[in-house]
Design a protein around this motif. Sequence first.
Motif, PDB file in Angstrom:
ATOM      1  N   CYS A  28      68.213  25.707   8.945  1.00  0.00           N
ATOM      2  CA  CYS A  28      69.055  24.522   8.727  1.00  0.00           C
ATOM      3  C   CYS A  28      68.212  23.302   8.381  1.00  0.00           C
ATOM      4  O   CYS A  28      68.569  22.514   7.481  1.00  0.00           O
ATOM      5  CB  CYS A  28      69.900  24.255   9.964  1.00  0.00           C
ATOM      6  SG  CYS A  28      71.079  25.566  10.371  1.00  0.00           S
ATOM      7  N   THR A  29      67.113  23.128   9.050  1.00  0.00           N
ATOM      8  CA  THR A  29      66.244  21.988   8.782  1.00  0.00           C
ATOM      9  C   THR A  29      65.652  22.063   7.379  1.00  0.00           C
ATOM     10  O   THR A  29      65.540  21.039   6.688  1.00  0.00           O
ATOM     11  CB  THR A  29      65.126  21.936   9.824  1.00  0.00           C
ATOM     12  OG1 THR A  29      65.691  21.968  11.129  1.00  0.00           O
ATOM     13  CG2 THR A  29      64.309  20.664   9.674  1.00  0.00           C
ATOM     14  N   SER A  30      65.287  23.264   6.955  1.00  0.00           N
ATOM     15  CA  SER A  30      64.721  23.416   5.608  1.00  0.00           C
ATOM     16  C   SER A  30      65.758  23.072   4.543  1.00  0.00           C
ATOM     17  O   SER A  30      65.429  22.437   3.523  1.00  0.00           O
ATOM     18  CB  SER A  30      64.227  24.846   5.419  1.00  0.00           C
ATOM     19  OG  SER A  30      63.234  25.164   6.373  1.00  0.00           O
ATOM     20  N   MET A  31      67.008  23.452   4.760  1.00  0.00           N
ATOM     21  CA  MET A  31      68.061  23.113   3.801  1.00  0.00           C
ATOM     22  C   MET A  31      68.274  21.599   3.732  1.00  0.00           C
ATOM     23  O   MET A  31      68.449  21.030   2.639  1.00  0.00           O
ATOM     24  CB  MET A  31      69.361  23.812   4.198  1.00  0.00           C
ATOM     25  CG  MET A  31      69.294  25.326   4.094  1.00  0.00           C
ATOM     26  SD  MET A  31      70.771  26.155   4.739  1.00  0.00           S
ATOM     27  CE  MET A  31      72.018  25.517   3.646  1.00  0.00           C
ATOM     28  N   LEU A  32      68.233  20.927   4.877  1.00  0.00           N
ATOM     29  CA  LEU A  32      68.372  19.468   4.871  1.00  0.00           C
ATOM     30  C   LEU A  32      67.177  18.801   4.209  1.00  0.00           C
ATOM     31  O   LEU A  32      67.328  17.775   3.519  1.00  0.00           O
ATOM     32  CB  LEU A  32      68.532  18.962   6.305  1.00  0.00           C
ATOM     33  CG  LEU A  32      69.833  19.360   7.011  1.00  0.00           C
ATOM     34  CD1 LEU A  32      69.805  18.911   8.470  1.00  0.00           C
ATOM     35  CD2 LEU A  32      71.039  18.766   6.292  1.00  0.00           C
ATOM     36  N   LEU A  33      66.004  19.354   4.377  1.00  0.00           N
ATOM     37  CA  LEU A  33      64.825  18.797   3.718  1.00  0.00           C
ATOM     38  C   LEU A  33      64.916  18.933   2.200  1.00  0.00           C
ATOM     39  O   LEU A  33      64.545  18.021   1.462  1.00  0.00           O
ATOM     40  CB  LEU A  33      63.566  19.498   4.236  1.00  0.00           C
ATOM     41  CG  LEU A  33      62.997  18.998   5.561  1.00  0.00           C
ATOM     42  CD1 LEU A  33      61.865  19.897   6.012  1.00  0.00           C
ATOM     43  CD2 LEU A  33      62.506  17.562   5.425  1.00  0.00           C
ATOM     44  N   VAL A  34      65.396  20.088   1.746  1.00  0.00           N
ATOM     45  CA  VAL A  34      65.575  20.274   0.304  1.00  0.00           C
ATOM     46  C   VAL A  34      66.586  19.270  -0.243  1.00  0.00           C
ATOM     47  O   VAL A  34      66.400  18.694  -1.339  1.00  0.00           O
ATOM     48  CB  VAL A  34      66.026  21.722   0.025  1.00  0.00           C
ATOM     49  CG1 VAL A  34      66.457  21.879  -1.434  1.00  0.00           C
ATOM     50  CG2 VAL A  34      64.901  22.691   0.344  1.00  0.00           C
ATOM     51  N   GLU A  46      56.121  13.293   0.708  1.00  0.00           N
ATOM     52  CA  GLU A  46      57.149  14.114   1.340  1.00  0.00           C
ATOM     53  C   GLU A  46      57.145  15.540   0.801  1.00  0.00           C
ATOM     54  O   GLU A  46      57.364  16.495   1.554  1.00  0.00           O
ATOM     55  CB  GLU A  46      58.519  13.466   1.124  1.00  0.00           C
ATOM     56  CG  GLU A  46      58.699  12.178   1.920  1.00  0.00           C
ATOM     57  CD  GLU A  46      60.039  11.534   1.653  1.00  0.00           C
ATOM     58  OE1 GLU A  46      60.753  12.048   0.754  1.00  0.00           O
ATOM     59  OE2 GLU A  46      60.380  10.540   2.313  1.00  0.00           O
ATOM     60  N   LYS A  47      56.856  15.708  -0.474  1.00  0.00           N
ATOM     61  CA  LYS A  47      56.785  17.058  -1.034  1.00  0.00           C
ATOM     62  C   LYS A  47      55.603  17.828  -0.459  1.00  0.00           C
ATOM     63  O   LYS A  47      55.698  19.031  -0.181  1.00  0.00           O
ATOM     64  CB  LYS A  47      56.695  16.986  -2.554  1.00  0.00           C
ATOM     65  CG  LYS A  47      58.013  16.625  -3.225  1.00  0.00           C
ATOM     66  CD  LYS A  47      57.888  16.652  -4.737  1.00  0.00           C
ATOM     67  CE  LYS A  47      59.219  16.325  -5.396  1.00  0.00           C
ATOM     68  NZ  LYS A  47      59.124  16.351  -6.879  1.00  0.00           N
ATOM     69  N   LYS A  48      54.473  17.150  -0.265  1.00  0.00           N
ATOM     70  CA  LYS A  48      53.321  17.811   0.349  1.00  0.00           C
ATOM     71  C   LYS A  48      53.619  18.234   1.781  1.00  0.00           C
ATOM     72  O   LYS A  48      53.279  19.342   2.200  1.00  0.00           O
ATOM     73  CB  LYS A  48      52.105  16.884   0.319  1.00  0.00           C
ATOM     74  CG  LYS A  48      51.455  16.754  -1.042  1.00  0.00           C
ATOM     75  CD  LYS A  48      50.199  15.914  -0.951  1.00  0.00           C
ATOM     76  CE  LYS A  48      49.490  15.835  -2.300  1.00  0.00           C
ATOM     77  NZ  LYS A  48      48.243  15.027  -2.217  1.00  0.00           N
ATOM     78  N   ALA A  49      54.273  17.343   2.531  1.00  0.00           N
ATOM     79  CA  ALA A  49      54.618  17.674   3.917  1.00  0.00           C
ATOM     80  C   ALA A  49      55.609  18.833   3.971  1.00  0.00           C
ATOM     81  O   ALA A  49      55.489  19.745   4.809  1.00  0.00           O
ATOM     82  CB  ALA A  49      55.200  16.449   4.610  1.00  0.00           C
ATOM     83  N   SER A  50      56.576  18.840   3.067  1.00  0.00           N
ATOM     84  CA  SER A  50      57.557  19.929   3.056  1.00  0.00           C
ATOM     85  C   SER A  50      56.924  21.248   2.614  1.00  0.00           C
ATOM     86  O   SER A  50      57.296  22.320   3.115  1.00  0.00           O
ATOM     87  CB  SER A  50      58.713  19.559   2.128  1.00  0.00           C
ATOM     88  OG  SER A  50      59.322  18.354   2.558  1.00  0.00           O
ATOM     89  N   MET A  51      55.964  21.173   1.683  1.00  0.00           N
ATOM     90  CA  MET A  51      55.276  22.395   1.277  1.00  0.00           C
ATOM     91  C   MET A  51      54.470  22.978   2.431  1.00  0.00           C
ATOM     92  O   MET A  51      54.439  24.199   2.635  1.00  0.00           O
ATOM     93  CB  MET A  51      54.357  22.101   0.091  1.00  0.00           C
ATOM     94  CG  MET A  51      53.647  23.337  -0.445  1.00  0.00           C
ATOM     95  SD  MET A  51      52.495  22.978  -1.782  1.00  0.00           S
ATOM     96  CE  MET A  51      51.213  22.116  -0.878  1.00  0.00           C
ATOM     97  N   GLN A  52      53.835  22.109   3.213  1.00  0.00           N
ATOM     98  CA  GLN A  52      53.102  22.574   4.388  1.00  0.00           C
ATOM     99  C   GLN A  52      54.033  23.261   5.371  1.00  0.00           C
ATOM    100  O   GLN A  52      53.718  24.343   5.907  1.00  0.00           O
ATOM    101  CB  GLN A  52      52.394  21.404   5.049  1.00  0.00           C
ATOM    102  CG  GLN A  52      51.495  21.784   6.205  1.00  0.00           C
ATOM    103  CD  GLN A  52      50.905  20.574   6.895  1.00  0.00           C
ATOM    104  OE1 GLN A  52      51.604  19.592   7.143  1.00  0.00           O
ATOM    105  NE2 GLN A  52      49.631  20.632   7.191  1.00  0.00           N
ATOM    106  N   LEU A  53      55.194  22.671   5.624  1.00  0.00           N
ATOM    107  CA  LEU A  53      56.161  23.276   6.527  1.00  0.00           C
ATOM    108  C   LEU A  53      56.663  24.613   5.987  1.00  0.00           C
ATOM    109  O   LEU A  53      56.804  25.582   6.739  1.00  0.00           O
ATOM    110  CB  LEU A  53      57.335  22.318   6.747  1.00  0.00           C
ATOM    111  CG  LEU A  53      58.513  22.856   7.559  1.00  0.00           C
ATOM    112  CD1 LEU A  53      58.076  23.211   8.964  1.00  0.00           C
ATOM    113  CD2 LEU A  53      59.651  21.844   7.583  1.00  0.00           C
TER     114      LEU A  53
END
Length: 408
Positions: free
Chosen positions: A218-224, A242-249
């Motif tokens: 759910c968190t990944s969908m909200l991040l996208v 933010e894209k770098k942080a999301s890629m790390q996650l």
Amino acid sequence: MNYSVSTNPTVVFLHNGTSPATEDQQIAIAVVVGVLWVWSTFGNLLTILAITIHNGMLTKCNLFILSLAVSDLVSGCIASPLWLYRRTWGFYDWKWGQFLCKLFWFTDESTSYCTSLHIASFAVWRLIGVKWPLRFETIKIRTVKLWLIVLWILAIVFGGFVFSYFYESTPKVTEGRVSSSWPMCSIRLSEHGIEQHLIYYTFSSSTFMIAPLILLTCTSMLLVKELYFKAHFKSKLRRKKEKKASMQLALIASSFLFGYIPMTTYVMWTTRQKNKPPLFDYWFHVAAYFALRLSECLNPLIYNIASGHMRKASRDVLLRARTCGRRRLQSVASLARLNVSAARTTPSVSRRSPSPRTPRKATPSVSRRSTSPRTPRKATPSGLTTPHQNGHEQFLSVKFALVESSLV
């Protein structure tokens, strides 16, 4: 070598008294586990040193990475050697005692639950930083540390102490049951141990594995949604961060799924299936465990791939270690050279007895200077300089002489 055949009428299973694998297969398993152990230990230790030593790396998000690295390091250093003995030479004959058997399960389960809780919390943390950046800045580092301590306590209590209660070292000689293909250090059979373990594992895996996985999804969908559907409201620099942080996650979550889904699937299958092929059960567990250890090895690489600051800090740690090693070698070499030079300069002691020396006659000392009496120096008239006067006095005497001549 004595080989025996199991009495199970449905399965013919040869073993050599140590494990279902042959000696060559056991050595191959030991080599793979050793390589993964060295890789995981080096990578996670480098991550810990990079965050703790380098200035400016103890940020809120890096604290989650630091705690994850500690969990992977503990799991690799303690659980991997015990698992290797449990699945190879100690499969049928566990000789390391009940304490080490329970220690393996304590470490393995507590670090697994700790990793799942950390990744789910890390995903929520990234979502807060992307969706509410101002509120994220108001959160203190002390709050993050307290939250990580709570996660560790939950993992140790529910994954360590409670799980270790269900395991012991007992011979698995009953055929036709779910435990017939398990190693000696596994779930206890007395007092309905398998049934109790199955009930608790269903509860704990739902709470500490499936629920964090749902939260992560759910968190990944909200991040996208925040990154790609609301990107026009943000600056270019902020979108890049933010894209770098999301890629790390995303990479960390992928590594987690790669490592823990096979092991969870194996446990759910082997605790419910009675008449299962022992060799398939053995190699299924070995493959699942290799995937788990490989995910722990990939995490340090993911940290460095997704963060330029982490790469710089890791490089600095390696350079410091290299410099310290060179200085250590230089100091050892210089000390060795000093010892060699000292050994060369020490006078050698003659083996013969020293001959008695004749005492020398005392001779009167002759003074280098003349013993004639000195003549007293004549006093010089005022206005003239002597070589014994300093520069200032010479200057004043010359000045007074010029003044007197001008007056005349």
